[in-house]
Design a protein around this motif. Sequence first.
Motif, short mmCIF file in Angstrom:
data_model
loop_
_atom_site.label_atom_id
_atom_site.label_comp_id
_atom_site.label_asym_id
_atom_site.label_seq_id
_atom_site.Cartn_x
_atom_site.Cartn_y
_atom_site.Cartn_z
N ILE A 1 0.84 -1.21 0.00
CA ILE A 1 0.00 0.00 0.00
C ILE A 1 0.87 1.25 0.00
N VAL A 2 1.89 1.27 0.87
CA VAL A 2 2.80 2.42 0.95
C VAL A 2 3.53 2.63 -0.38
N VAL A 3 3.99 1.54 -0.97
CA VAL A 3 4.72 1.61 -2.25
C VAL A 3 3.83 2.21 -3.34
N ILE A 4 2.60 1.77 -3.44
CA ILE A 4 1.70 2.24 -4.50
C ILE A 4 1.35 3.72 -4.33
N ILE A 5 1.01 4.13 -3.10
CA ILE A 5 0.58 5.52 -2.90
C ILE A 5 1.76 6.50 -2.98
N PHE A 6 2.99 6.00 -2.80
CA PHE A 6 4.16 6.88 -2.92
C PHE A 6 4.66 6.93 -4.35
N PHE A 7 4.81 5.76 -4.98
CA PHE A 7 5.43 5.71 -6.31
C PHE A 7 4.49 6.15 -7.42
N GLY A 8 3.18 5.94 -7.26
CA GLY A 8 2.25 6.37 -8.30
C GLY A 8 2.41 7.84 -8.66
N PRO A 9 2.28 8.76 -7.69
CA PRO A 9 2.46 10.18 -7.99
C PRO A 9 3.87 10.53 -8.47
N CYS A 10 4.89 9.88 -7.89
CA CYS A 10 6.28 10.17 -8.30
C CYS A 10 6.50 9.84 -9.77
N ILE A 11 6.01 8.68 -10.18
CA ILE A 11 6.17 8.27 -11.58
C ILE A 11 5.41 9.23 -12.50
N PHE A 12 4.22 9.67 -12.07
CA PHE A 12 3.42 10.62 -12.86
C PHE A 12 4.19 11.93 -13.08
N ILE A 13 4.89 12.40 -12.06
CA ILE A 13 5.59 13.68 -12.13
C ILE A 13 6.91 13.60 -12.89
N TYR A 14 7.70 12.56 -12.64
CA TYR A 14 9.09 12.56 -13.09
C TYR A 14 9.41 11.71 -14.32
N THR A 15 8.44 10.99 -14.85
CA THR A 15 8.76 10.11 -15.99
C THR A 15 8.04 10.53 -17.25
N ARG A 16 7.88 11.81 -17.46
CA ARG A 16 7.19 12.28 -18.66
C ARG A 16 7.94 13.47 -19.25
N PRO A 17 7.65 13.83 -20.50
CA PRO A 17 8.28 15.00 -21.12
C PRO A 17 7.91 16.28 -20.37
N PRO A 18 8.61 17.39 -20.66
CA PRO A 18 8.37 18.65 -19.95
C PRO A 18 7.04 19.30 -20.29
N THR A 19 5.98 18.72 -19.82
CA THR A 19 4.64 19.27 -20.03
C THR A 19 3.98 19.52 -18.69
N THR A 20 3.04 20.47 -18.68
CA THR A 20 2.34 20.82 -17.46
C THR A 20 0.89 20.36 -17.53
N PHE A 21 0.43 19.73 -16.44
CA PHE A 21 -0.96 19.31 -16.35
C PHE A 21 -1.62 20.01 -15.16
N PRO A 22 -2.93 20.27 -15.24
CA PRO A 22 -3.63 20.91 -14.11
C PRO A 22 -3.52 20.10 -12.82
N LEU A 23 -3.33 18.77 -12.95
CA LEU A 23 -3.28 17.90 -11.77
C LEU A 23 -1.93 17.92 -11.06
N ASP A 24 -0.92 18.55 -11.64
CA ASP A 24 0.44 18.47 -11.12
C ASP A 24 0.54 18.84 -9.63
N LYS A 25 -0.07 19.95 -9.27
CA LYS A 25 0.03 20.41 -7.87
C LYS A 25 -0.66 19.43 -6.93
N LEU A 26 -1.83 18.96 -7.33
CA LEU A 26 -2.58 18.01 -6.50
C LEU A 26 -1.80 16.72 -6.32
N VAL A 27 -1.21 16.23 -7.39
CA VAL A 27 -0.40 15.01 -7.32
C VAL A 27 0.81 15.23 -6.42
N SER A 28 1.44 16.39 -6.53
CA SER A 28 2.59 16.71 -5.68
C SER A 28 2.21 16.77 -4.21
N VAL A 29 1.04 17.32 -3.92
CA VAL A 29 0.54 17.34 -2.54
C VAL A 29 0.42 15.92 -2.00
N PHE A 30 -0.02 15.01 -2.86
CA PHE A 30 -0.24 13.64 -2.43
C PHE A 30 1.06 12.97 -1.98
#
Length: 309
Positions: free
Chosen positions: A243-272
């Motif tokens: 559970i800890v692995v999924i809730i930590f790595f999910g947002p991290c992968i979303f933020i750091y493994t994509r091209p330099p684009t901005t999404f409206p969800l970025d801040k919310l995901v970072s908060v998570f």
Amino acid sequence: LKMRNNVTEFILLGLTQDPEKQKIVFVIFLVFYTATVLGNLLIIVTIKTSPTLGSPMYFFLTYLSIADSCFSTTTAPKLIVDNLSHKNTISFDECMTQLFALHFFGCMEILVLVLMAFDRYVAICKPLHYSVIMNHRICGILILLAWVGSFLHSIAQIILILSVPFCGPNVINHYFCDLQPLLRLGCMDTYVLNLLVVFNSGAICSASFILLMISYTIILHSLRNHSAEGKRKALSTCSSHIIVVIIFFGPCIFIYTRPPTTFPLDKLVSVFYTIITPFLNPLIYTLRNEEVKNAMKKLWSTRVTSRDK
């Protein structure tokens, strides 16, 4: 160097510019941050004072709680204060310090989660060799290597961002300093640097997540040969880790493994992953772990008894 010195501070836009919403953000995250620090401190004190929690798993859990508290501290206090004071500036040096600390403790958390998975793998799949492989000396060396690895990762991030000249815009559309928001302000083509971020932070997150999922799959598969009681105990422990692995790595992968684009969800995901996950970890490890719950009860009853005397 002159171009870089043109920017001496950055303006953080935060989560919202609405004064009324800022008050709500202040209260919510003050509660979350306070609970995070107290929850992780309770876990550390419980493990250190309980003789029944002397196994390597709890040794690593202590460092996970330390990493959680420090990781949250890199962003939450600044966010809380900014929403109260309406002063959203951060100096260049403070921004670099926050960036270093964020990646240092974030990487530390990732590496400790990997060590915890390795500990469970040895305990369940190689039980006869567990005391030899996971002795105190080896555990100490593994944690030391995690500290060194985190330092090298963070230094690499700082070297990367210091190569970028900041000569004009200084408004960061975020609530903390991170690589991608900063790279958007650079006075140069940062496409290659963004790829380096993906290969560095993104690769660490993705590779660690895949490694952890493979290890827990092997662990769960090996439980077929265990007794019902052994299965129950192992599943309780491993499910908490997963559970800890999924809730930590999910947002991290979303933020750091994509091209330099901005999404409206970025801040919310970072908060998570910077605030919510460090808050949830103590709850997950206490509510789903009988040994920790029993140790906390004993600690509480001992305190109450000594106070009555």
